[in-house]
Design an enzyme around this catalytic site. Structure first.
Site, PDB file in Angstrom:
ATOM      1  N   PRO A 115       0.821  -1.198   0.000  1.00  0.00           N
ATOM      2  CA  PRO A 115       0.000   0.000   0.000  1.00  0.00           C
ATOM      3  C   PRO A 115       0.858   1.252   0.000  1.00  0.00           C
ATOM      4  O   PRO A 115       1.756   1.406   0.815  1.00  0.00           O
ATOM      5  CB  PRO A 115      -0.770  -0.091   1.308  1.00  0.00           C
ATOM      6  CG  PRO A 115      -0.233  -1.253   2.043  1.00  0.00           C
ATOM      7  CD  PRO A 115       0.980  -1.734   1.357  1.00  0.00           C
ATOM      8  N   GLU A 116       0.550   2.096  -0.926  1.00  0.00           N
ATOM      9  CA  GLU A 116       1.144   3.426  -0.939  1.00  0.00           C
ATOM     10  C   GLU A 116       0.037   4.388  -0.529  1.00  0.00           C
ATOM     11  O   GLU A 116      -1.047   3.959  -0.160  1.00  0.00           O
ATOM     12  CB  GLU A 116       1.698   3.736  -2.340  1.00  0.00           C
ATOM     13  CG  GLU A 116       2.693   2.690  -2.820  1.00  0.00           C
ATOM     14  CD  GLU A 116       3.290   2.974  -4.194  1.00  0.00           C
ATOM     15  OE1 GLU A 116       3.501   4.151  -4.524  1.00  0.00           O
ATOM     16  OE2 GLU A 116       3.549   2.014  -4.938  1.00  0.00           O
TER      17      GLU A 116
END
Length: 292
Positions: free
Chosen positions: A2-3
DNA sequence: CCGCGGGCCTGAGAGC
DNA sequence: TGCTCTCAGGCCCGCG
């Protein structure tokens, strides 16, 4: 995994079932994730109202009535899902094979809203930590973080200044959370492509005589553009990322270079081919013909 | 101080 | 089918 866009998508999914509700019961089903849980982890959560659910860089931050803050990081493979009641399948879970593997359901918050919030993380690079709000500024995990890429302080001047003395590549500088906080491998590759800047270029070239170059300005708008579009799309689902409903994000269909090695460059009349190479141990995808 | 490479974990997919 | 190898949205740590 996840960014920033994925974490923001998760935040928006959790907010309606957590904010304003009480954590009736909390479970930590193993003694550690990336780090051991604090000994009083469960005790400091149970009975507390979640007064707000925010995000800083790739961290989710739940404010508690007690004055504590619950810091959560998804690592590479972490995901949250909301179920109407623990043990009951909610729509959307059926096409979520990874999360049907309950072996990796490590943390559960049973909310007074009636919803349960389940944290699943096969690789266990994620972590949670409770910090007193007054100690937030001194918290080592947050201390060195640069500005939010979608916040007011992030602009070409600031970025150029942060890069001016760097000895490293532009790609590495953008991945450095001290320069700007929230970008990861996907969105850095995509933003560099969109601004037609080479990942190999020296980071210091964003500044000239202490002023931001046009390159810096282009890069900042590319970062804004790609992050905003990705958030709208519910993030990118390659392997693990899901929205909290179990639905996929769909920004991966809009990737122009990431994971597209060997495909034609999508820039009109470029005619280049997307290439891949390793930079600081991570894959970089780019078009050598139009990124300079 | 800075930049880099290794390591932390599990699982998917490729190749044999 | 099953083994082995590589690779994966991140980041801390120790080294030079």
């Amino acid at each position: 995994m996840p960014e920033l866009p994925e974490v923001e998508t998760v935040r928006r999914g959790l907010q309606p079932v957590m904010e304003g509700f009480l954590i009736a019961k909390a479970e930590a089903r193993r003694k550690d994730l990336r780090f051991p849980f604090q000994k009083d982890f469960v005790a400091r959560l149970e009975g507390q109202t979640v007064t707000g659910l925010g995000r800083r860089a790739k961290y989710l931050m739940a404010d508690l009535g007690s004055g504590d803050v619950l810091l959560m990081h998804l690592g590479m493979s972490g995901s949250f899902r909301v179920v109407a009641d623990e043990g009951t399948k909610s729509p959307g879970q059926f096409h979520h094979p990874r999360n049907e593997d309950r072996a990796h359901d490590h943390v559960v918050f049973h909310m007074s809203s009636g919803a349960s919030v389940v944290f699943n993380d096969p690789r266990r690079f994620g972590y949670m930590k409770i910090i007193a709000r007054h100690a937030l500024e001194a918290e080592p995990l947050l201390k060195g973080l640069g500005p939010e890429p979608l916040g007011n302080e992030f602009d070409a001047t600031m970025l150029a200044r942060a890069c001016a003395d760097k000895k490293t590549s532009l790609k590495a500088a953008l991945l450095d959370q001290r320069v700007v906080a929230g970008l990861g491998n996907i969105y850095v590759c995509e933003a560099l492509y969109r601004s037609q800047l080479s990942p190999r270029r020296s980071a210091a070239t964003l500044a000239k005589k202490n002023e931001p170059t046009d390159h810096a300005k282009r890069l900042v708008s590319a970062i804004h553009g790609v992050l905003n579009q990705a958030i709208k799309a519910g993030g990118s689902s390659l392997r693990d990322h899901r929205q909290t409903s179990g639905e996929l994000g769909y920004f991966q269909h809009s990737f122009q270079v990431y994971d597209r090695e060997g495909e034609p460059c999508q820039t009109a009349k470029c005619g280049g081919i997307v290439k891949r190479f390793t930079q600081n141990g991570r894959s970089t995808f780019w078009c050598p013909k139009c990124q300079k």
